[in-house]
Scaffold this motif. Structure first.
Motif, mmCIF file in Angstrom:
data_model
loop_
_atom_site.group_PDB
_atom_site.id
_atom_site.type_symbol
_atom_site.label_atom_id
_atom_site.label_comp_id
_atom_site.label_asym_id
_atom_site.label_seq_id
_atom_site.Cartn_x
_atom_site.Cartn_y
_atom_site.Cartn_z
ATOM 1 N N ALA A 85 0.967 -0.819 -0.204
ATOM 2 C CA ALA A 85 -0.066 0.268 -0.064
ATOM 3 C C ALA A 85 1.015 1.469 -0.059
ATOM 4 N N LEU A 86 2.542 0.879 0.187
ATOM 5 C CA LEU A 86 3.160 2.402 0.569
ATOM 6 C C LEU A 86 3.085 2.962 -0.956
ATOM 7 N N PRO A 87 3.313 2.225 -2.027
ATOM 8 C CA PRO A 87 3.303 3.062 -3.475
ATOM 9 C C PRO A 87 1.985 3.509 -3.691
ATOM 10 N N VAL A 88 0.465 2.990 -3.577
ATOM 11 C CA VAL A 88 -0.678 3.416 -3.024
ATOM 12 C C VAL A 88 -0.487 4.809 -2.909
ATOM 13 N N LEU A 89 -0.104 4.673 -1.827
ATOM 14 C CA LEU A 89 -0.339 6.771 -0.743
ATOM 15 C C LEU A 89 0.632 6.972 -1.244
ATOM 16 N N ILE A 90 2.142 7.004 -2.042
ATOM 17 C CA ILE A 90 2.723 7.495 -2.208
ATOM 18 C C ILE A 90 1.951 8.589 -3.856
ATOM 19 N N LEU A 91 1.254 7.205 -3.793
ATOM 20 C CA LEU A 91 0.620 8.018 -5.455
ATOM 21 C C LEU A 91 -0.472 8.785 -5.553
ATOM 22 N N GLY A 92 -1.203 7.808 -4.271
ATOM 23 C CA GLY A 92 -2.687 8.425 -4.179
ATOM 24 C C GLY A 92 -2.821 9.996 -3.335
ATOM 25 N N GLY A 93 -1.572 10.112 -2.329
ATOM 26 C CA GLY A 93 -1.383 10.956 -1.314
ATOM 27 C C GLY A 93 -2.330 10.410 0.033
ATOM 28 N N PHE A 94 -1.384 10.777 1.464
ATOM 29 C CA PHE A 94 -1.420 10.275 2.782
ATOM 30 C C PHE A 94 -3.364 10.652 2.864
ATOM 31 N N THR A 95 -3.501 11.734 2.354
ATOM 32 C CA THR A 95 -4.888 12.468 3.296
ATOM 33 C C THR A 95 -5.833 12.381 1.960
ATOM 34 N N SER A 96 -5.854 11.300 0.511
ATOM 35 C CA SER A 96 -7.000 11.078 0.059
ATOM 36 C C SER A 96 -7.673 9.891 -0.061
ATOM 37 N N ILE A 97 -8.722 9.910 -0.147
ATOM 38 C CA ILE A 97 -9.449 8.632 0.114
ATOM 39 C C ILE A 97 -10.086 8.029 -1.387
ATOM 40 N N PRO A 98 -10.197 9.504 -2.335
ATOM 41 C CA PRO A 98 -10.567 8.708 -4.351
ATOM 42 C C PRO A 98 -8.899 8.480 -4.092
ATOM 43 N N GLY A 99 -7.796 9.282 -3.327
ATOM 44 C CA GLY A 99 -6.270 8.943 -4.324
ATOM 45 C C GLY A 99 -5.986 7.422 -3.351
ATOM 46 N N ALA A 100 -6.502 6.961 -2.564
ATOM 47 C CA ALA A 100 -5.816 5.698 -2.376
ATOM 48 C C ALA A 100 -7.216 4.719 -2.996
ATOM 49 N N ILE A 101 -7.985 5.103 -3.583
ATOM 50 C CA ILE A 101 -9.052 4.416 -4.782
ATOM 51 C C ILE A 101 -7.840 3.713 -5.837
ATOM 52 N N VAL A 102 -8.004 5.409 -6.919
ATOM 53 C CA VAL A 102 -7.392 5.800 -7.921
ATOM 54 C C VAL A 102 -5.378 4.894 -7.980
#
Lengths: 327, 443
Positions: A257-274
C-alpha cells in the motif's frame, strides 16, 4: 535494436495477439488494486485523523483474519452449531475485538503520546506491530489457517467468459471482493463526508487544536478511525486470505500500500482508491508483459517505480494537497 | 514523555530482532544439539511441523533410551524466523556451548555458516538443502547434505517426467516451467535445469516468486497460462506453496503435470486448495504416517508431555521430515561414539560420524522405522551427500500417496557439475583451507 523492439513494441504486439490475456491481466490487476486500495484506505483514515503513519495496518489485517478463523473454530467446537451461524457469530465477535483493540490503542498508545512529534507516534505503531505479531502467534500459533468463505456465503468457483477466441476467467470470490470492497469504500466515503463524525474527522485532520477548541473529542475520533481502520483490515483479511491463506506472510502485502499512498496522497480517500487501481493494474501489466525481459519477479519493486515516476510530475500525489510553505 | 516513547519503541524493536532461545541446560554432562527452527514468521507453516518432528524424536531418545549410548542429549531450539541474520545470531549464541552439529534449516543461513564450520569445528548438517556443491567432501569436509542435493532432486523430477513422456528424447520441443522462491534456495537448481534443457532440447520458462509476493502469485500464473508449459516444477517454501497450488488449480493447470521438490509437499500445502489440488505431485524421501514403531514411541513418551505437537499432526509429511533429520543426527552421534570409543562426543567426532554415516535397511528397521526411507549407504569422505533415491507422491485430495518406485538421481550428470561448482566456490573464496582431516571411510 532487438532490445528496443522487446521493450517498446513486442508487449503491444502480444496484447493485440491475445486480447483475452490482456483482459485477464487487467482484471487480475483490478482485483489486486481494489485490495491494495482497501489496505491504503486503512492507512489514510488514521493518517487523516492523527497524522500518524500506522505501520501496524498490515498486522491488523492478519490479526483480524486470524481472530475470525480462530473464533469460528471455537464456536464450531461448542457442539451442534450451524456453520453459517458460527461464521456470522465469529464475524460479529471479531468486529467487537477490533473495537476493543481500537479503544485499547487509543487509551494505551495514543493518549499518553498526545502532542508528541509524529515520529514518536510512528515508533509506537511500529512497536504495536510486533506486539500484535507476538500476541497473535501466542493465541493462534504460527501455522497458516484456511479462511472461512462458504460459511460466510462468499461464492466459490469461477465463470469463464469466452471472448476474442480465448477466455477470461472470473473467480467468484474475486467478483465478491471487488463488489464488497467498492461498497465498503463508498460507505466510508459517505460516512466521512456527509456525517457529523466525518466532518469532525476532517476538522481534526486540519488542526488538532482548532478541533479541540470547538469541542470535538480527539479521543472519540481516534477510537472511531482506528475502529474503521480495523473493519477495513477485517474485510481485507477475509478477501485476501480467501485467495491464499491467513498467515503472517500476509502482513508483507500491506506494505504494497506504500506506493499506493505515494501515488494517491496520504490524506485522500479517492487517492487511495485510484492509486490502488493504478498500482494493481500497472504492476500486473508490467510483470506480465515486461517482466520476462528482466528475469521476472519485478512486481515487488515496479509498484514503487510507477509511484516515483508519478511523483516526478505530481510531487503531492494524485489527489494530495499541494502545500506551499513560505519562509 | 518523548524519551519514554522512544525507549518503548526501541525495546519492542529490539525484542523483534533478537533470536529466541528455548531454555535448556548447559552442555556439560550431555551432548548438546541445537536445533535452528522457525515457529514464527511467514515460513512458520512449514517450519512448525519440522521443528516438532526434530525435537520430538530426540526427546523420545532421551525419554526411552536415556539418550544415545547412555549420554543424554541436550536439545535446544533457537528461533530464526527463517531469517539469515537471526540464524547467524543463533549460531553465535550457541557456539560456546559446544554443539556437536548445527542444523541451520535454511539455505540462506547454511551459506553463511559454511565458512565458519571448519574454523569452529562444528559440522553443518543441511539435510537435503543448502549448497549442492557442498556434497564435495574434499572441499567441504565440515558440511553434509544427505540424502540428496537439490540437483539430485531436479534430476529425479526430470527422470519422472521423461518416464511419463516415454523417454528423454521425447522432451525435445517441450516447455518446462520452473516456479521458484526467488532466493538462494529457489535459484539453486537453475544451472542444472538449463543444462538439461540444452542436453535434451526442451525450452524452459522461469517464474520467480519474490518473498513479498508469496501470497500474490496471479501474475506468475497468468504467465503460465500464456506460455502453456507442458510441465511445471516448483521449488517453493512456506506460504508460497499453498498459494501456488491454489493458483495452479485456478488456472486449470493439469495438476498431474505440476511437480514440486520435497520442500513443497506438506499436507497444508495441498489441503487448502481442496479438490483442485488433486493430482499434485511432489518428491519425498521418507514415509508418511504414524504407523512406525519409533513414531509410536514418540507418541508414547513425548506427545502431551514434552512436546508442542498436536496429536493429530504426528506422522504428517513435514513432521516426519523433522524425524528423518533427527535420525541422521542421532545415527551420526552413535557412529561417532563407535569410531572414537568416547561417549561424550564433540563436533569433530560427529563430523567423522557423519562421514561414516550408514543406515542400512536392517538399521532402519532396528531403529523402529522399517521401510521409512532408502538406505543411507553412499556417504563417504569424498561424497557428503550420497545422492540417494527419492520417490514421487501424489495428493489424492485427502493425503499423500506414493505413486512411483524409488527414483535414483542422475548422479553421472549431477556429480561433474557439482564438483565444478565446488571448485568454482573454492576459487572465488581465496584462502579456502585445504582438507587436512583424516578419513575413516573411503568411498
Amino acid at each position: 535494436m532487438d532490445l528496443l523492439y522487446k521493450i517498446f513494441l513486442d508487449p503491444f504486439v502480444q496484447m493485440g495477439a491475445a486480447p483475452d490475456l490482456l483482459l485477464q491481466t487487467l482484471w487480475e490487476g483490478l482485483v489486486g488494486g481494489v485490495l491494495y486500495a482497501l489496505i491504503a484506505l486503512g492507512f489514510v483514515l488514521i493518517f487523516k485523523a492523527s497524522g500518524v503513519f500506522n505501520f501496524a495496518q498490515g498486522i491488523m489485517v492478519v490479526f483480524a483474519g486470524l481472530t475470525l478463523v480462530g473464533l469460528f473454530g471455537v464456536i464450531s467446537g461448542l457442539g451442534n452449531v450451524n456453520e453459517h451461524v458460527a461464521a456470522f457469530a465469529a464475524l460479529g465477535l471479531t468486529v467487537g475485538v477490533m473495537f476493543v483493540l481500537a479503544v485499547g490503542i487509543e487509551r494505551l498508545v495514543l493518549r499518553p503520546l498526545v502532542n508528541q512529534p509524529d515520529i514518536i507516534l510512528f515508533m509506537a505503531t511500529f512497536g504495536l506491530t510486533y506486539v500484535l505479531i507476538g500476541v497473535g502467534e501466542l493465541i493462534f500459533g504460527g501455522e497458516p489457517k484456511v479462511m472461512i468463505t462458504g460459511e460466510l456465503f462468499l461464492p466459490r468457483g469461477s465463470t469463464d467468459w469466452e471472448v476474442f477466441g480465448g477466455f477470461v476467467s472470473f473467480q467468484h470470490i474475486d467478483l465478491a471482493a471487488a463488489i464488497i470492497a467498492s461498497l465498503m469504500v463508498a460507505g466510508l466515503a459517505v460516512f466521512f463526508s456527509k456525517t457529523r463524525i466525518g466532518r469532525a474527522l476532517r476538522a481534526v485532520a486540519d488542526s488538532h487544536k482548532a478541533a479541540l477548541s470547538v469541542g470535538i473529542s480527539l479521543e472519540q475520533i481516534w477510537v472511531i478511525v482506528w475502529f474503521a481502520s480495523g473493519l477495513v483490515a477485517l474485510v481485507t483479511g477475509i478477501m485476501w486470505a480467501a485467495r491464499s491463506d491467513v498467515s503472517f506472510a500476509l502482513q508483507i502485502i500491506a506494505l504494497r500500500a506504500l506506493p499506493v499512498l505515494i501515488l494517491g496522497g496520504f490524506t485522500s480517500i479517492p487517492g487511495a482508491i485510484v492509486g490502488g487501481l493504478i498500482i494493481g493494474v500497472g504492476e500486473k501489466l508490467g510483470e506480465f508483459y515486461w517482466g520476462p525481459l528482466l528475469g521476472g519477479g519485478i512486481e515487488s519493486w515496479l509498484a514503487y517505480f510507477i509511484a516515483l515516476v508519478f511523483l516526478l510530475f505530481r510531487p503531492q500525489g494524485l489527489f494530495g494537497e499541494k502545500i506551499i510553505e513560505r519562509v | 514523555m518523548r524519551l519514554k516513547g522512544l525507549l518503548i519503541g526501541a525495546m519492542l524493536g529490539a525484542m523483534a530482532g533478537t533470536p529466541a532461545l528455548a531454555p535448556a541446560a548447559l552442555a556439560q554432562d550431555g551432548i548438546y544439539v541445537p536445533l535452528f527452527s522457525y515457529r514464527t514468521g511467514p515460513f512458520a507453516g512449514s517450519g512448525i511441523p519440522i521443528a516438532n518432528g526434530m525435537s520430538d524424536y530426540l526427546n523420545m531418545l532421551n525419554a526411552r533410551d536415556g539418550g544415545i549410548g547412555g549420554v543424554r542429549l541436550i536439545v535446544e531450539e533457537c528461533e530464526t524466523g527463517y531469517d539469515t541474520k537471526k540464524g547467524v545470531e543463533c549460531y553465535e549464541s550457541t557456539k560456546s556451548k559446544k554443539p556437536v552439529v548445527t542444523n541451520p534449516y535454511s539455505t540462506g543461513i547454511t551459506l553463511q555458516l559454511i565458512p565458519k564450520a571448519a574454523v569452529d569445528k562444528i559440522p553443518v548438517l543441511s539435510m537435503a538443502y543448502g549448497l549442492s556443491a557442498s556434497a564435495d567432501g574434499e572441499r567441504f569436509p565440515w558440511v553434509f547434505n544427505p540424502p540428496a542435493t537439490y540437483w539430485d532432486g531436479l534430476s529425479m523430477i526430470m527422470k519422472y517426467i521423461a518416464g511419463k513422456e516415454g523417454g528423454f528424447d521425447k522432451l525435445k520441443g517441450k516447455t518446462i516451467g520452473y516456479i521458484f522462491f526467488d532466493g538462494g534456495y529457489g535459484r539453486e537448481p537453475i544451472p542444472l535445469l538449463e543444462q538439461f534443457a540444452k542436453t535434451y532440447g526442451f525450452d524452459t520458462k522461469l517464474y520467480p516468486v519474490p518473498a513479498a509476493e508469496m501470497q500474490n502469485q496471479s501474475a506468475q500464473w497468468l504467465s503460465v497460462r500464456r506460455d502453456r508449459p507442458n510441465y511445471m516444477i516448483m521449488w517453493g517454501w512456506g506460504a508460497m506453496n499453498p498459494t501456488a497450488v491454489r493458483e495452479a488449480a485456478r488456472t486449470n493447470f493439469p495438476m498431474d503435470r505440476f511437480l514440486g521438490v520435497w520442500w513443497s509437499g506438506g499436507e497444508d500445502d495441498a489441503r487448502p486448495a481442496g479438490e483442485g489440488a488433486k493430482g499434485y505431485l511432489t518428491l519425498n524421501f521418507h514415509g508418511v504416517g504414524a504407523d512406525y514403531p519409533a513414531i509410536q514411541d514418540i507418541v508414547k513418551h513425548v506427545i502431551g508431555k514434552n512436546s508442542q505437537t498436536p496429536r493429530d499432526k504426528v506422522g504428517e509429511n513435514l513432521y516426519n521430515r523433522g524425524v528423518y533429520n533427527s535420525v541422521l543426527i542421532a545415527e551420526a552421534i552413535r557412529t561417532a561414539q563407535q569410531i572414537t570409543g568416547k561417549k561424550l562426543v564433540t563436533g569433530e567426532d560427529v563430523r567423522r560420524g557423519l562421514e561414516s554415516l550408514t543406515i542400512t535397511e536392517a538399521r532402519w528397521k532396528e531403529i523402529g522405522l522399517p521401510g521409512f526411507a532408502a538406505p543411507i549407504t553412499n556417504v563417504s569422505c569424498t561424497d557428503h551427500n550420497g545422492h540417494h533415491a527419492a520417490y514421487m507422491q501424489q495428493w489424492d485430495g485427502q493425503k499423500w500417496v506414493k505413486v512411483s518406485d524409488w527414483i535414483t538421481p542422475m548422479k553421472e550428470q549431477v556429480r561433474p557439475l557439482l564438483e565444478a561448482a565446488a571448485k568454482d566456490y573454492v576459487e572465488k573464496n581465496t584462502g579456502w583451507p585445504k582438507r587436512t582431516e583424516a578419513c575413516d571411510k573411503r568411498s
